[in-house]
Design a protein around this motif. Sequence first.
Motif, PDB file in Angstrom:
ATOM      1  N   UNK A 277       0.767  -1.167  -0.020  1.00  0.00           N
ATOM      2  CA  UNK A 277       0.111  -0.131   0.163  1.00  0.00           C
ATOM      3  C   UNK A 277       0.940   1.217  -0.050  1.00  0.00           C
ATOM      4  N   UNK A 278       2.098   1.246  -0.037  1.00  0.00           N
ATOM      5  CA  UNK A 278       3.117   2.139   0.473  1.00  0.00           C
ATOM      6  C   UNK A 278       3.340   3.169  -0.657  1.00  0.00           C
ATOM      7  N   UNK A 279       3.716   2.699  -1.726  1.00  0.00           N
ATOM      8  CA  UNK A 279       4.092   3.509  -3.039  1.00  0.00           C
ATOM      9  C   UNK A 279       5.298   4.289  -3.058  1.00  0.00           C
ATOM     10  N   UNK A 280       6.268   3.584  -2.336  1.00  0.00           N
ATOM     11  CA  UNK A 280       7.526   4.069  -2.628  1.00  0.00           C
ATOM     12  C   UNK A 280       7.863   4.203  -4.123  1.00  0.00           C
ATOM     13  N   UNK A 281       8.409   5.256  -4.651  1.00  0.00           N
ATOM     14  CA  UNK A 281       8.412   5.758  -5.939  1.00  0.00           C
ATOM     15  C   UNK A 281       9.523   4.843  -6.793  1.00  0.00           C
ATOM     16  N   UNK A 282      10.583   4.317  -6.074  1.00  0.00           N
ATOM     17  CA  UNK A 282      11.440   3.595  -6.802  1.00  0.00           C
ATOM     18  C   UNK A 282      11.131   2.023  -6.913  1.00  0.00           C
ATOM     19  N   UNK A 283      10.012   1.542  -6.180  1.00  0.00           N
ATOM     20  CA  UNK A 283       9.782   0.274  -5.867  1.00  0.00           C
ATOM     21  C   UNK A 283       8.790  -0.419  -7.028  1.00  0.00           C
ATOM     22  N   UNK A 284       9.451  -1.306  -7.956  1.00  0.00           N
ATOM     23  CA  UNK A 284       8.685  -1.611  -9.090  1.00  0.00           C
ATOM     24  C   UNK A 284       7.680  -2.729  -8.411  1.00  0.00           C
ATOM     25  N   UNK A 285       8.038  -3.347  -7.405  1.00  0.00           N
ATOM     26  CA  UNK A 285       7.173  -4.546  -6.804  1.00  0.00           C
ATOM     27  C   UNK A 285       5.742  -3.682  -6.288  1.00  0.00           C
ATOM     28  N   UNK A 286       5.996  -2.529  -5.722  1.00  0.00           N
ATOM     29  CA  UNK A 286       4.947  -1.796  -5.084  1.00  0.00           C
ATOM     30  C   UNK A 286       3.930  -1.427  -6.171  1.00  0.00           C
ATOM     31  N   UNK A 287       4.241  -1.259  -7.209  1.00  0.00           N
ATOM     32  CA  UNK A 287       3.196  -0.954  -8.292  1.00  0.00           C
ATOM     33  C   UNK A 287       2.870  -2.159  -9.206  1.00  0.00           C
ATOM     34  N   UNK A 458      25.509  -0.172   7.129  1.00  0.00           N
ATOM     35  CA  UNK A 458      24.867   0.643   6.358  1.00  0.00           C
ATOM     36  C   UNK A 458      25.135  -0.174   4.794  1.00  0.00           C
ATOM     37  N   UNK A 459      23.815  -0.680   4.551  1.00  0.00           N
ATOM     38  CA  UNK A 459      23.993  -1.565   2.976  1.00  0.00           C
ATOM     39  C   UNK A 459      23.374  -0.732   2.125  1.00  0.00           C
ATOM     40  N   UNK A 460      24.298  -0.489   1.244  1.00  0.00           N
ATOM     41  CA  UNK A 460      24.092   0.457   0.122  1.00  0.00           C
ATOM     42  C   UNK A 460      23.858  -0.066  -1.163  1.00  0.00           C
ATOM     43  N   UNK A 461      22.575   0.109  -2.077  1.00  0.00           N
ATOM     44  CA  UNK A 461      22.543  -0.609  -3.274  1.00  0.00           C
ATOM     45  C   UNK A 461      22.266   0.926  -4.225  1.00  0.00           C
ATOM     46  N   UNK A 462      22.360   0.747  -5.395  1.00  0.00           N
ATOM     47  CA  UNK A 462      22.254   1.818  -6.560  1.00  0.00           C
ATOM     48  C   UNK A 462      21.043   1.735  -7.122  1.00  0.00           C
ATOM     49  N   UNK A 463      20.252   3.039  -6.926  1.00  0.00           N
ATOM     50  CA  UNK A 463      19.029   3.327  -7.671  1.00  0.00           C
ATOM     51  C   UNK A 463      19.140   2.737  -9.128  1.00  0.00           C
ATOM     52  N   UNK A 464      18.249   1.999  -9.388  1.00  0.00           N
ATOM     53  CA  UNK A 464      18.119   1.633 -11.092  1.00  0.00           C
ATOM     54  C   UNK A 464      16.483   1.949 -11.428  1.00  0.00           C
ATOM     55  N   UNK A 465      16.240   2.711 -12.301  1.00  0.00           N
ATOM     56  CA  UNK A 465      15.014   3.260 -12.586  1.00  0.00           C
ATOM     57  C   UNK A 465      14.401   2.130 -13.290  1.00  0.00           C
ATOM     58  N   UNK A 466      13.151   1.580 -13.011  1.00  0.00           N
ATOM     59  CA  UNK A 466      12.627   0.310 -13.305  1.00  0.00           C
ATOM     60  C   UNK A 466      11.222   0.861 -13.970  1.00  0.00           C
ATOM     61  N   UNK A 467      10.974  -0.030 -15.128  1.00  0.00           N
ATOM     62  CA  UNK A 467       9.652   0.306 -15.882  1.00  0.00           C
ATOM     63  C   UNK A 467       8.498   0.062 -14.734  1.00  0.00           C
ATOM     64  N   UNK A 468       7.456   0.840 -14.963  1.00  0.00           N
ATOM     65  CA  UNK A 468       6.110   0.632 -14.305  1.00  0.00           C
ATOM     66  C   UNK A 468       6.338   1.527 -12.762  1.00  0.00           C
ATOM     67  N   UNK A 469       7.169   2.349 -12.701  1.00  0.00           N
ATOM     68  CA  UNK A 469       7.292   3.333 -11.261  1.00  0.00           C
ATOM     69  C   UNK A 469       7.485   4.419 -11.801  1.00  0.00           C
ATOM     70  N   UNK A 470       7.017   5.703 -11.125  1.00  0.00           N
ATOM     71  CA  UNK A 470       7.281   6.914 -11.365  1.00  0.00           C
ATOM     72  C   UNK A 470       8.616   7.328 -12.195  1.00  0.00           C
ATOM     73  N   UNK A 471       9.723   6.695 -11.669  1.00  0.00           N
ATOM     74  CA  UNK A 471      10.672   7.120 -11.924  1.00  0.00           C
ATOM     75  C   UNK A 471      11.388   6.327 -13.241  1.00  0.00           C
TER      76      UNK A 471
END
Length: 879
Positions: A277-287, A458-471
């Motif tokens: 329900x959260x809608x984090x804008x980077x998260x493909x699974x969320x959409x 601190x575990x760091x991943x790199x943002x990857x723009x994914x289809x079907x997200x606002x990004x």
Amino acid sequence: MTNVKKMQSRAVLGRVEKPSRYTGGEWNQIDKTESFTKLAKAERLHVAFCFPDIYEIGMSNLALQILYQAINARAKMFCERVFMPAVDMREIMQAEDILLESIESGTPLSDFDVLAFSLHYELSYTAVLEMLALAAIPFYAAEREESHPLIIAGGPITCNLEPMADFFDLILLGEGETVLPELLELYSEFKQQAGSRAAFLRAASGLEGIYVPGFYKPFYSENSFAGLSILEPSAPSVVKRRLEPNLDDIIYPVKPLVPSLEVVHDRAVLELFRGCSRGCRFCQAGYIYRPVRERSVPTLLEYTEKLLAATGSDELGLLSLSTSDYSKRNELMTALIEKTADCHVNLSLPSLRLDSFDFSLMEQVSGTRKAGLTFAPEAGTQRLRNVVNKNITEEDLLEACNIAFNGGWSNIKLYFMLGLPTETEEDVRGIADLCWKVLQVWSDIPHENRPRKPKITASISFFIPKPWTPFQWVEQITPVQMKERVQLLTELLRDRRISLQWHDYESSRIEGVLARGDRRLAPVIEKAWQKGSFLDAWHEYFSAERWDQALQECGLNSHDYTRERDTKTVLPWDHMDIRVSKRFLLKELELALEEKTTSSCMDLCSYCGLQKDQCGICLQWQRKPLSNSADKTIFTDPSAVENYITEPDDKKSFSENNKKAAETFKLRLFYERCGAPVYLAHLDMMRLFERALSRAHWPLAWSEQAYNPRPLMVFALPVGCGIETRYEPFELELTEKIDLNTALTTLNFNLPPGLSVRHAEYIDFNRRKSIMSLVEAADYEFIGSGVGSAYKKVFTGDPVIFLRTRKGKSREIDLAAQILQTKNVSEDKVRVISVAGSQDNMRPDNFLQSLQDRGTLTQESVSNIQVIRHAVFLSEECF
Ligand code: SF4
Ligand code: SF4
């Protein structure tokens, strides 16, 4: 390629590190080989579920368990498993022209009707090609003939599978448990009527959720994707994602395969809900999994009983995208804790949000295990958290850490992303600041309340723009930028109590290329495979150079795909309808750039597009607005779920068993193993027995250690991988005396094929030491071409010196002195009694190696020798 050998032959299995990856025979395996061959060929449908990664990863996947059950529930269908072979097996297969085959029946892939690939990450693409190559099947759908299997794909990344589209006949978009069997029924009808594949594909494209790539042809303009032409008039212009509206109505794998080998997620799995329900804008699974659809509490409790009874697992994982958001979490957790209390089943909660979890429940769930907690603030500043719609605050995090430290946790892992849209140096510094503040929380706790030193990761991943997200339109940062930002963090976080981990820069770049790719990448993937890429998801096998060369040879570069996209351009996945509207995604992008957040579906509906489907959480907004997000009822009507699973004979509730008791009863048992379990390592055998005993409801006594209690069970002499046994002793303790005749029947019923307990007897509990210290000798038989003759040549009465190396240290041993008696010997057989136990132990592999070292046997003939341990002799016995 000529198929000269089978993967499952002794000669091959004997040379790989973990042969049980390929032998099957796990508990709850479905093998229809016998009944299936009685059906007419045209009537039966043989399906291979293909997972493009190794066994330990694939067997941890819930989709495999669901679809394996869903397909095999049909009488005329037989679904088997195929995994990517590990590197050692792959090398042997390539060197010796061995074809890839299924686990259950050892059928080569090319003999199946359908190969169904399950795709979960972009870096598995070359593994798909590798599996097809190992099966000698052409890669491209257009190159395959009617005699080849139909090759299809499903899984979350099919929401843009354009880079792989040319390799598949058909792609499933969305959830597969209903549409896949429907599709297979349709294929079965065509097969029976000898219909053409083209006609089948035309009919299939009419089903919701089915995409036939061959019916669409892309076109490009100025080096960019510009659209698709529809080649087949009956094909839909937009392919709609398949959605299961009510999870209580669909099949659930309550009788899952229980891996004999330890796998990545080694536990029974209870899926609470789908969607987030959260809608984090980077998260493909969320959409792509919207909307939230929950299973009801009664359904989940019913599944829990069945799962634990069917698996004997000591861990139940509560799975969802954000488990602590389950609307009836308190009711469910209370019932689950009660159900699993005193029966040694741990509940694990892999995906928690720090703003919605009750720590007192966490305390009860975790018991004394305080190994570590993981939170995902994702960004270091509130500004950037607003951009990505991560609606948690610094106060939420620090308060959660305060409670956790006070509650006895000392290890906290924090997930962050670097390279999020609009990120500045201040945001990167904010990550370091947050880590320091967490550490300060620990320092502020009175000394006596924090017994252990803190460890902040601190575990760091790199943002990857994914289809079907606002990004989906934004630019991905380059490896150089990634490195600079990590270096800054490294400088800011120099403290031995804080550790920094980060993903690989280059594989993040290539993942970004493939995620937003188009069909021009198919030859790139093929070239990368030709250059040696085959398991890119594994850091040690990934090579960015190979990918860059492949891109270059195809006239492309990674920036073509990682760059920013104009919001007006056509995207390669625009002909898919994931059910979230593009208008909503664009609006979300605008809000992100304005640093404004969007409410969770629990608090307010944003009308993302799913409202049209009228299911799950969206229904609530048609009935009444929700005032309080905690403990809402989303589903009130737990409809009965079809029971695909037969009840265990013993209906005694799981929680009534395995209780602790002051008095215990000691048993000695003797087991036999042959077939697939022969290839299990000792620790896997122990786990297998623990689970079988649990399924059989034996009242096991458990060790008292606080951290990791285990059933009190000791094997006399660990048995090596590849050795059969006939009468192998082990001992265990029970909390109550049971009738052994009945109990043995139940236990043997719960052991996988190839394993059986032949005898059990109560022994004097107070007598003495561990059974391991009683071992004196073992009875081994070796059967194979020339082994007896070789033995006679080498063991003539003189010492047979063998250099044994263990943990880097070598020592000479005299194998002749370790053999106490030769029972019989003929040309192809030899049976000996040898010393065994903790003091001195003859190892059968050393014995065979000594014959090979002296030139009396070849390596190939040694790998073909059958080794049987007939008995282990204890000091109180004689032979
Ligand atoms: S909480 Fe956010 S990151 Fe987690 S699953 Fe939901 S949308 Fe994705
Ligand atoms: S329609 Fe509303 S409630 Fe349903 S998923 Fe979209 S935003 Fe959430």
